[in-house]
Every structure is written in structure tokens, then in C-alpha cells.
Design a protein around this motif. Sequence first.
Motif, mmCIF file in Angstrom:
data_model
loop_
_atom_site.group_PDB
_atom_site.id
_atom_site.type_symbol
_atom_site.label_atom_id
_atom_site.label_comp_id
_atom_site.label_asym_id
_atom_site.label_seq_id
_atom_site.Cartn_x
_atom_site.Cartn_y
_atom_site.Cartn_z
ATOM 1 N N CYS A 426 0.816 -0.962 -0.206
ATOM 2 C CA CYS A 426 0.266 -0.329 -0.176
ATOM 3 C C CYS A 426 0.881 1.208 0.108
ATOM 4 N N LEU A 427 0.676 1.821 -1.063
ATOM 5 C CA LEU A 427 1.407 3.482 -1.126
ATOM 6 C C LEU A 427 0.910 4.648 -0.406
ATOM 7 N N GLY A 428 -0.054 3.752 0.681
ATOM 8 C CA GLY A 428 -0.648 5.368 1.750
ATOM 9 C C GLY A 428 -0.599 4.634 3.026
ATOM 10 N N LYS A 429 0.878 3.809 3.396
ATOM 11 C CA LYS A 429 0.612 3.630 4.525
ATOM 12 C C LYS A 429 1.917 4.250 5.864
ATOM 13 N N GLU A 430 2.372 5.251 5.123
ATOM 14 C CA GLU A 430 2.937 6.277 5.803
ATOM 15 C C GLU A 430 2.406 7.597 5.790
ATOM 16 N N PHE A 431 1.075 7.915 5.229
ATOM 17 C CA PHE A 431 -0.198 9.043 5.074
ATOM 18 C C PHE A 431 -0.816 7.984 6.246
ATOM 19 N N SER A 432 -1.474 7.349 6.125
ATOM 20 C CA SER A 432 -1.877 6.477 7.208
ATOM 21 C C SER A 432 -1.166 6.297 8.479
ATOM 22 N N ARG A 433 -0.660 5.746 8.697
ATOM 23 C CA ARG A 433 0.032 5.891 9.956
ATOM 24 C C ARG A 433 -0.062 7.309 10.741
ATOM 25 N N LEU A 434 0.337 8.035 9.644
ATOM 26 C CA LEU A 434 0.071 9.614 10.730
ATOM 27 C C LEU A 434 -0.973 10.206 10.650
ATOM 28 N N GLU A 435 -2.188 10.278 9.860
ATOM 29 C CA GLU A 435 -2.945 10.805 9.813
ATOM 30 C C GLU A 435 -3.662 9.730 11.004
ATOM 31 N N VAL A 436 -3.940 8.356 11.662
ATOM 32 C CA VAL A 436 -4.599 7.879 12.475
ATOM 33 C C VAL A 436 -3.566 8.334 13.746
ATOM 34 N N LEU A 437 -2.359 7.928 13.763
ATOM 35 C CA LEU A 437 -1.854 8.745 15.204
ATOM 36 C C LEU A 437 -1.858 9.992 15.815
ATOM 37 N N VAL A 438 -2.008 11.038 14.784
ATOM 38 C CA VAL A 438 -2.161 12.695 15.038
ATOM 39 C C VAL A 438 -3.475 12.252 16.014
ATOM 40 N N PHE A 439 -4.885 12.140 14.928
ATOM 41 C CA PHE A 439 -5.676 12.048 15.314
ATOM 42 C C PHE A 439 -6.352 11.346 16.975
#
Length: 479
Positions: A426-439
Motif C-alpha cells: 500500500c502506497l499510503g501506509k505512512e500517510f495512514s499511520r501518521l493520520e491515525v496517530l495524530v488523530f
Amino acid sequence: MIQILTAILIFIVSYIFWVVYKNRNSGTSKVNLPPGSFGWPFLGESLALLRAGWDGVPERFVHERIKKHGSPLVFKTSLLGDRVAVLCGPAGNKFLFGNENKLVAAWWPFPVRKLFGKCLITIRGDEAKWMRKMLLSYLGPDAFASHYAATMDVVTRSHIETHWRGKEEVNVYQTVKLYTFELACRLFLSLEEPNHIAKLGFLFNIFLKGVIELPIDFPGTRFNRSKKAAASIRTELMMLIEARRVALEEGNASSSQDLLSHLLTSSDESGRYLTEWEIANNILLLLFAGHDTSTCSITLIMKRLGEHPNVYDKVLNEQLEISKTKAAGEMLKWKDIQKMKYTWNVVSEVMRLTSPVTGAFREALVDFEYAGYTIPKGWKLYWCAASTHKDEGNFDDVAQFDPSRFEGTGPSPYTYVPFGGGPRMCLGKEFSRLEVLVFIHNIVTNFKWDLLIPDEKIEYDPMATPQKGLPVRLHSRQV
């Protein structure tokens, strides 16, 4: 009358596909195919796959057929109009991830290809490698380390103040959808106008329902509505693309402004640029990925934290330790995200138990042997994250929620695959990780919550979502 005409049309389409399938596969009767059943003409076993998701147990489709056909490694079926070999468990995952562009290549069913058009997930070979490299330069870890954490923190704080603060009850799924879509629009398109974001969000909700659906295309069907919504989204995106191209030419926008500018100004080694249509398709894909999978993940995390107060307390303590190191009003930075180890273990266990996406497809490029059976060229292959994650052979107490599984070296290779693996991870793995943890940082440091429907059912349609959207009662942590 409409119901009768619909039944007649489905019968005619099914008969045509049955004849096509019969003729196309008449030469494979002597091949040593995996055990299994192709099910009904055209429909195959698609309804059983979809029904397992609707019932909230997507792994059931695979587990039942392993037991029925006595083949724990591979079985054959027919899904969404195509003949499919399902490769099961860590061995199947390893084989598919390791043979990308050798024996197999990325493939998606007709509804996905039709709705997304030519984009990263529907192309192969050198073109796909170039496009992935170009997108990774914007979505990879190095890019996030620079400034995305602070931007996400700003948007998250604003969202919480607007949609959570002062509320007694909140529908988590519906509210988080606003957040993830606004964030994707801002980071990818620099789009901040609320009405414009709301319009696109409405269209995306219609679009999503047809992505994994039988491709029956006439007025009133999910697929038809989804196709029309995709066309409307592209129209909006094309206007944004043209306006940005003009702004770049006039010096009123920068090439590093956002993903849109990046795609407009990046070329391959031979100087080829993406067409505006290709840019629109890829932004459609990334808005879809950044919006829906993260929404589901955050919602399911909040459900688990509501069910397990002891886990919530550990997450809260970790986040408060990070807050203590920040000055008043200071935004989160990349180094803060790296400290959220226990919180990410919780996220990982949530994704193990309820994978936001259940699996993905490949296509056989040549005839090959697997587990003693022949997989013919052109056949489709399916790997299922949900069944691997819920296999007792891969995890002890498989149904138990236990974030400690991910401490140390974590699960065995290829047993935990929420983001896939290999060249097509998944190309968006790091994007998702950052988004989820910030929230999660912002929500737990501001609120605790009670689940208003404690045993709310999770259904996959097509992604994992609480049936009623997870209504909660909020309790502010601020005195």
C-alpha cells in the motif's frame, strides 16, 4: 413490472456469461486445477463472498472453502465475473508478493478498473514503477518527516474544536469521515472551502458503494450510481487541475505546494508528463484511499478503546508523556510520532482483528504450478488478509484483543498483511499511520467516551464499518 424486467435482464446476462465461460474454459478440463467450485453462471460465488462481509465475518468465505474442499493452501472459485484461485495463508501471501511482475501482476475486478480508470492500481510494468516512484516522493516517510505532522495536527485540532467539543453524543464514523476527507483535500489539493469539500464528500459516499459490486450497469443499481458519481468527481477534479496549471504558469502556485502541483510538474526520465486525465484518476484513487480506509481504522480503534478501558489508559498515558514535552500550542512533530509505540501496537491489533480492506487480486501472467496444482495463464488470484489474520495457526487466542502481540519482533512474516506486501505494498501506509496517530493523540487527550451500542455489529460494505456508525457519549478530560 420493474422487478420482472430486472429478473429477465439478469437471467439473459447470466446466460451470456455462462456460454462465454463454457467456451473459454473448454480446453482446461484436463488441467490439474485446484479443488473448488465455480458456483453459479456469471455470479459464481460472489454473493457468498459479499454476504460474509455483510455479516461481519469476511474470513468465513475462505475458511469454509478450505474445510469443504480439504485444501488449506489453494482453492478455485469464481468472483465478480472471473475465475479465481484463492491462495491461502502466509505461504500464499509470500508467493504472490514475491512473484509480482514475474508470475503474477496486479489486477482488479471490472468495477474497480472501470471506476478508477488508468491509475496506479490499474497499470503494470515500467509505467507503474515510474508512477509509484513519483507518488512515493510525495507520500513516503521522508516527505512526512518534513512538515506533514504539523499540518495534520492543525487540521485535527480544528476538526475536534468544531465537531467534538461541546457535544454530548457523536456518531464517530460519520464525524471522522468529515475529518479524513477534509485532510485529504487539504494535503492533496490545497482545497479548504467547506461547501466544495462537502460536495465532493457526498459524491464519494455514493462512489464507494459500487467499488466492490456486481457490474450490473443500469439505472438504480449501485454500480451505475457509483459510475455517475465518479464522473462527477472527475469533472470537479479536472476544473481544479486546469486552474492549478494556469496558476503554475503565472507563478501563483509552487511545484511543492501539494500533490496536485507535484503531479503536474513531475516527469519520467524521458520527459513524459501525466495527462490531466491520468492526474484526475490518481487523485481520485488517493482521495478514496486516504478517506475511507483511515475513516474505518479510526472508527474501529475508538470502538476498541471504548471496550477496553485498560488499553485506553495505557494509550492516554503514552500520549500525555508526549504532551508534557510540548510548549503550549506547539504542534506535533515527526519525532513525536515515533514515540507512539504502544499506540501503534493497539492500531495494529485493531487492523488484525478487523482489516479495513479484506484482500486484493492478482492475475497469472503464465501457467504455473502452486501446491501441486496448475494455475492457468489469465486466471485471477486472490489473497485475503482477513482470513490470514483470523487463522488460529498464525495467532494464539486469535479472537482475543491483545496489542502485546506486536511487541518485540511481532507476528511471523506474512501472517500480518493489512497493507499487502512486495512491490505493490500500500502506497499510503505512512500517510495512514501518521493520520491515525495524530488523530488518536488529540482525541484521547481531550476525551473519554462510552459506547452507546456496546456490541455493535461490524459489517464490510465494502470496508469494515460499525452498522450504526459507532455512536458514543463523550466526556471531556478538560476541567
